[in-house]
Write a protein that holds these residues in place. Sequence first.
Motif, PDB file in Angstrom:
ATOM      1  N   ALA A 244       0.766  -1.081  -0.182  1.00  0.00           N
ATOM      2  CA  ALA A 244      -0.124  -0.203   0.041  1.00  0.00           C
ATOM      3  C   ALA A 244       0.718   1.213   0.086  1.00  0.00           C
ATOM      4  CB  ALA A 244      -1.021  -0.015   0.991  1.00  0.00           C
ATOM      5  N   ALA A 245       0.852   2.203  -0.883  1.00  0.00           N
ATOM      6  CA  ALA A 245       1.058   3.444  -1.144  1.00  0.00           C
ATOM      7  C   ALA A 245       0.328   4.249  -1.899  1.00  0.00           C
ATOM      8  CB  ALA A 245       2.889   3.295  -0.989  1.00  0.00           C
ATOM      9  N   PHE A 246       0.267   5.559  -1.397  1.00  0.00           N
ATOM     10  CA  PHE A 246      -1.164   5.949  -1.891  1.00  0.00           C
ATOM     11  C   PHE A 246      -0.059   8.558  -1.778  1.00  0.00           C
ATOM     12  CE2 PHE A 246      -3.307   2.974  -1.517  1.00  0.00           C
ATOM     13  CZ  PHE A 246      -3.628   2.745  -2.784  1.00  0.00           C
ATOM     14  N   LEU A 247       0.309   8.907  -2.946  1.00  0.00           N
ATOM     15  CA  LEU A 247       1.100  10.574  -3.710  1.00  0.00           C
ATOM     16  C   LEU A 247      -0.411  11.209  -3.283  1.00  0.00           C
ATOM     17  CD1 LEU A 247       3.687  12.305  -3.138  1.00  0.00           C
ATOM     18  CD2 LEU A 247       3.854  12.009  -5.257  1.00  0.00           C
ATOM     19  N   LEU A 248      -0.403  11.606  -2.028  1.00  0.00           N
ATOM     20  CA  LEU A 248      -1.641  12.589  -2.256  1.00  0.00           C
ATOM     21  C   LEU A 248      -0.638  14.534  -2.037  1.00  0.00           C
ATOM     22  CD1 LEU A 248      -4.217  14.030  -1.806  1.00  0.00           C
ATOM     23  CD2 LEU A 248      -4.146  14.020   0.150  1.00  0.00           C
ATOM     24  N   SER A 249      -0.927  14.689  -3.430  1.00  0.00           N
ATOM     25  CA  SER A 249      -0.196  16.142  -3.592  1.00  0.00           C
ATOM     26  C   SER A 249      -0.978  17.172  -4.095  1.00  0.00           C
ATOM     27  CB  SER A 249       0.393  15.769  -4.882  1.00  0.00           C
ATOM     28  OG  SER A 249       1.931  14.786  -5.354  1.00  0.00           O
ATOM     29  N   THR A 250      -0.702  18.695  -4.150  1.00  0.00           N
ATOM     30  CA  THR A 250      -0.914  19.852  -4.152  1.00  0.00           C
ATOM     31  C   THR A 250       0.024  19.890  -4.729  1.00  0.00           C
ATOM     32  OG1 THR A 250      -1.010  21.096  -2.161  1.00  0.00           O
ATOM     33  CG2 THR A 250      -2.537  19.499  -2.444  1.00  0.00           C
ATOM     34  N   PRO A 251      -0.505  22.008  -4.752  1.00  0.00           N
ATOM     35  CA  PRO A 251       1.389  22.563  -5.471  1.00  0.00           C
ATOM     36  C   PRO A 251       1.823  22.952  -4.335  1.00  0.00           C
ATOM     37  CG  PRO A 251      -1.267  23.319  -6.126  1.00  0.00           C
ATOM     38  CD  PRO A 251      -1.636  22.603  -4.915  1.00  0.00           C
ATOM     39  N   GLU A 252       0.858  22.969  -2.830  1.00  0.00           N
ATOM     40  CA  GLU A 252       1.786  23.226  -1.923  1.00  0.00           C
ATOM     41  C   GLU A 252       2.575  22.171  -1.182  1.00  0.00           C
ATOM     42  OE1 GLU A 252       2.669  26.437  -1.186  1.00  0.00           O
ATOM     43  OE2 GLU A 252       0.978  27.028  -2.034  1.00  0.00           O
ATOM     44  N   SER A 253       2.521  20.866  -1.528  1.00  0.00           N
ATOM     45  CA  SER A 253       2.689  19.589  -0.514  1.00  0.00           C
ATOM     46  C   SER A 253       2.515  18.422  -0.883  1.00  0.00           C
ATOM     47  CB  SER A 253       1.333  19.368   1.384  1.00  0.00           C
ATOM     48  OG  SER A 253       1.489  21.037   0.825  1.00  0.00           O
ATOM     49  N   LYS A 254       2.874  16.745  -0.366  1.00  0.00           N
ATOM     50  CA  LYS A 254       3.049  15.720  -0.446  1.00  0.00           C
ATOM     51  C   LYS A 254       2.942  15.094   0.314  1.00  0.00           C
ATOM     52  CE  LYS A 254       6.490  16.721  -4.872  1.00  0.00           C
ATOM     53  NZ  LYS A 254       7.427  15.807  -5.494  1.00  0.00           N
ATOM     54  N   ILE A 255       1.987  14.163   0.753  1.00  0.00           N
ATOM     55  CA  ILE A 255       1.688  13.450   1.589  1.00  0.00           C
ATOM     56  C   ILE A 255       1.759  11.690   1.445  1.00  0.00           C
ATOM     57  CG2 ILE A 255       0.199  13.254   3.420  1.00  0.00           C
ATOM     58  CD1 ILE A 255       1.145  15.858   3.905  1.00  0.00           C
ATOM     59  N   LEU A 256       2.311  11.363   1.464  1.00  0.00           N
ATOM     60  CA  LEU A 256       2.632   9.848   1.676  1.00  0.00           C
ATOM     61  C   LEU A 256       1.785   8.741   2.025  1.00  0.00           C
ATOM     62  CD1 LEU A 256       3.629   7.017  -0.174  1.00  0.00           C
ATOM     63  CD2 LEU A 256       5.370   7.120   1.558  1.00  0.00           C
ATOM     64  N   ILE A 257       0.011   8.604   1.902  1.00  0.00           N
ATOM     65  CA  ILE A 257      -0.483   7.213   2.274  1.00  0.00           C
ATOM     66  C   ILE A 257       0.013   6.127   2.699  1.00  0.00           C
ATOM     67  CG2 ILE A 257      -2.388   6.909   2.944  1.00  0.00           C
ATOM     68  CD1 ILE A 257      -1.864  10.224   0.835  1.00  0.00           C
ATOM     69  N   ASP A 258       0.433   5.649   3.829  1.00  0.00           N
ATOM     70  CA  ASP A 258       0.673   4.042   4.150  1.00  0.00           C
ATOM     71  C   ASP A 258       2.320   3.329   3.060  1.00  0.00           C
ATOM     72  OD1 ASP A 258      -0.659   3.596   5.884  1.00  0.00           O
ATOM     73  OD2 ASP A 258      -2.501   2.451   4.621  1.00  0.00           O
ATOM     74  N   CYS A 259       2.668   2.804   3.549  1.00  0.00           N
ATOM     75  CA  CYS A 259       4.510   2.354   2.626  1.00  0.00           C
ATOM     76  C   CYS A 259       4.316   0.925   2.868  1.00  0.00           C
ATOM     77  CB  CYS A 259       5.354   3.498   2.935  1.00  0.00           C
ATOM     78  SG  CYS A 259       6.512   3.115   1.794  1.00  0.00           S
ATOM     79  N   GLY A 260       4.336   0.018   2.513  1.00  0.00           N
ATOM     80  CA  GLY A 260       3.926  -1.052   3.475  1.00  0.00           C
ATOM     81  C   GLY A 260       4.499  -1.969   1.683  1.00  0.00           C
ATOM     82  N   ASP A 261       4.961  -3.626   2.240  1.00  0.00           N
ATOM     83  CA  ASP A 261       5.287  -4.190   1.298  1.00  0.00           C
ATOM     84  C   ASP A 261       4.294  -5.548   0.657  1.00  0.00           C
ATOM     85  OD1 ASP A 261       5.006  -6.255   3.278  1.00  0.00           O
ATOM     86  OD2 ASP A 261       6.491  -7.363   3.164  1.00  0.00           O
ATOM     87  N   LYS A 262       4.309  -6.457   0.219  1.00  0.00           N
ATOM     88  CA  LYS A 262       3.406  -7.891  -0.509  1.00  0.00           C
ATOM     89  C   LYS A 262       3.994  -8.303  -0.091  1.00  0.00           C
ATOM     90  CE  LYS A 262       1.110  -8.825  -4.796  1.00  0.00           C
ATOM     91  NZ  LYS A 262       1.563  -8.395  -6.112  1.00  0.00           N
ATOM     92  N   PRO A 263       3.528  -9.813   0.356  1.00  0.00           N
ATOM     93  CA  PRO A 263       3.264 -10.501   1.039  1.00  0.00           C
ATOM     94  C   PRO A 263       3.029 -11.653  -0.089  1.00  0.00           C
ATOM     95  CG  PRO A 263       0.628  -9.908   1.799  1.00  0.00           C
ATOM     96  CD  PRO A 263       1.870  -8.782   0.842  1.00  0.00           C
ATOM     97  N   GLY A 264       4.850 -12.552   0.158  1.00  0.00           N
ATOM     98  CA  GLY A 264       4.570 -13.628  -1.002  1.00  0.00           C
ATOM     99  C   GLY A 264       5.281 -12.901  -2.260  1.00  0.00           C
ATOM    100  N   SER A 265       5.319 -12.362  -2.405  1.00  0.00           N
ATOM    101  CA  SER A 265       6.030 -11.260  -3.956  1.00  0.00           C
ATOM    102  C   SER A 265       7.702 -11.146  -3.397  1.00  0.00           C
ATOM    103  CB  SER A 265       5.504 -10.483  -4.363  1.00  0.00           C
ATOM    104  OG  SER A 265       5.965  -9.417  -5.770  1.00  0.00           O
ATOM    105  N   SER A 266       8.509 -11.423  -4.842  1.00  0.00           N
ATOM    106  CA  SER A 266       9.533 -11.160  -4.811  1.00  0.00           C
ATOM    107  C   SER A 266      10.175  -9.445  -5.435  1.00  0.00           C
ATOM    108  CB  SER A 266      10.259 -12.002  -5.968  1.00  0.00           C
ATOM    109  OG  SER A 266       9.726 -12.197  -7.202  1.00  0.00           O
ATOM    110  N   ASP A 267       8.400  -9.092  -5.747  1.00  0.00           N
ATOM    111  CA  ASP A 267       9.113  -7.670  -6.241  1.00  0.00           C
ATOM    112  C   ASP A 267       7.081  -7.279  -5.421  1.00  0.00           C
ATOM    113  OD1 ASP A 267       8.634  -5.636  -7.407  1.00  0.00           O
ATOM    114  OD2 ASP A 267       7.356  -5.578  -9.291  1.00  0.00           O
TER     115      ASP A 267
END
Length: 629
Positions: free
Chosen positions: A193-216
């Motif tokens: 899970a990872a999503f980038l919320l952007s405005t002209p002023e700001s950048k917010i990353l929502i979550d930063c996880g791995d993927k179970p059972g995946s080499s990628d």
Amino acid sequence: MLIEDRLKELKEKINAKVPAGINVSEVEFEGPELVIYTDDPKKFADEADLIKVLARDLRKRIVVRPNVLEDPEIAATKIKAVVSEGAGITDMFFDPDTGEVLIEAEKPGVVIGKNGTTLRDITKEIGWTPKVVRTPPIESSTVKQTRQFLRAVKDERKAFLRSIGRRIHRDLTSKDKWVRVTTLGCCREVGRAAFLLSTPESKILIDCGDKPGSSDGFPYLYVPEIFPLKSLDAVVLTHAHLDHCALVPMLYKYGFEGPVYSTPATRDLAVMLQLDYLDVVANEVNQVPYSSKEVQEYIKRSITLNYGSVTDIAPDIKLTYHNAGHILGSAIAHFHIGDGQYNIAFTGDFNYGKTRLFGPATSQFPRLEAVFMESTYGGSEDNQPSKNDAESRLYEIVNETINRGGKIIIPAFAVGRSQEVMLALEEGMRLEKIPKVKVYLDGMIKEATAIHTTYPEYLNPDLRKQIFQEGMNPFLSECFVQVDSPKIREEVIGSDPCIIITTSGMLNGGPVMEYLYALAPYEKNTLIFVGYQADGTIGRRIQKGWKEVPMGRRETIVLNLQIETVDGFSGHSDRRQLMAYVNHLNPRPEKIFTIHGDEKNTIDLASSIYKRFRIETHSPKNLETYRML
């Protein structure tokens, strides 16, 4: 306007509102809060509504701190002198971020005193603001070590919070008005899970996880929208499962310097799981994406928020957390962008039904234009049985297996599913629905359970009442036995019929593989799945009917044991609940994005929502950017 000029202006406004005789010596941004320093914290405390009035008029989160805080060791001695021994004080945690001292006591009422008299006496003596909680029935080493670390780095942390505070409250520089979301993972798949919320002023990353059972298994963190990581204003965590939080410390390794927002329970659970994740990954591939040093950086830069607390996290973005009902501390992240320009919610994983542990997810928001919602069980046939039916089926399988002299292996996530299953088994034995056998807990389950008892405010009222008022803590039942060494694990394998709850929940490493290797060849034993099995994991392969699975690089496990899946224990909403959630969303959003699910589930759910509610829907792919405004 320069920050110094803004602070000067705020100080003048505060001085105009505080009564004569109260001295405001300094005003400073520290993280998302405006901190008022004074020599008269007691006088501020006596003015009961003053801080509320200031917060409302200045539209800031206000904290009042004395200019000089009493040394914690001296303050602890003074607290013990004020409070009678009958209170049973077991620990004190002095938090210089807030100027609060958290007092853990077996009898909190004695520390508070009649009408709060003892608390007021403590405040007079030490200047710190006392907060009282009941002593957790199970001590968490993670919570204790995290608090000790935060105390050790208090000076670095204060400097960091001041720096972040000035960044949050900087002037707006752009005249443009737009909002975009870039999908960096977790679309038409479960994990990373990872999503980038952007405005002209700001950048917010929502979550930063791995993927179970995946080499990628990493999100797309190298794309130009997010890179360099130093450009991020903040990371916002929805909850502590590894597919949402595993790679947060890695961000610090590659240049991120900002804060990570979460609930307090999410922070502590994430730290526990990240450190365990490093051990598991090191054993499996002999290469780790980050070290414990980066986990410490995460702790040092974490900022915790409670449900319902509206907080500035960037010059044009406010964050509010709401209960998600998924695991302890899980939250729906609601972002208020600009001066009411746009409102967007990320559900993370959520459950819109009441469970043994939690109440249902929040569906009411002040304003809402768009929702990114999970779709794990979004397929048209993905309806889960009721909790009672699920527990009845679990009891049935347990009875069958124990009666034939077998053992039960239940692979479960350390956080969430394990505690739900523990409560069901404890009640089943207490009410004589299943035999009274030992329930062995292997992996991080005991520590995760201890963190649950540290934060009882997140548990549903029925469970809180059972633990703290009726004095019957199901987590402390004699049936539960911790496995904390290879020797005990061997003894469990050779023991009488029993139940083993162990990590990992999807069989992608961890102690479960040792139990499976030893017990899978025998037909009398049973493997019970109680949680979601993602594509690519050994758990999903077994569910599909595989009779042999790899054990390391050279060996295989032959599966002769009984294999069962008991639905209904999941912390995710099923199809009916997902549709009911959309129906009950208030206000109704203009757009819904279905994420965190297999491709067919996200597409099916998006189509069904559009057909029933006529809401614009999308089933995004990874690496897409959507303009919201």
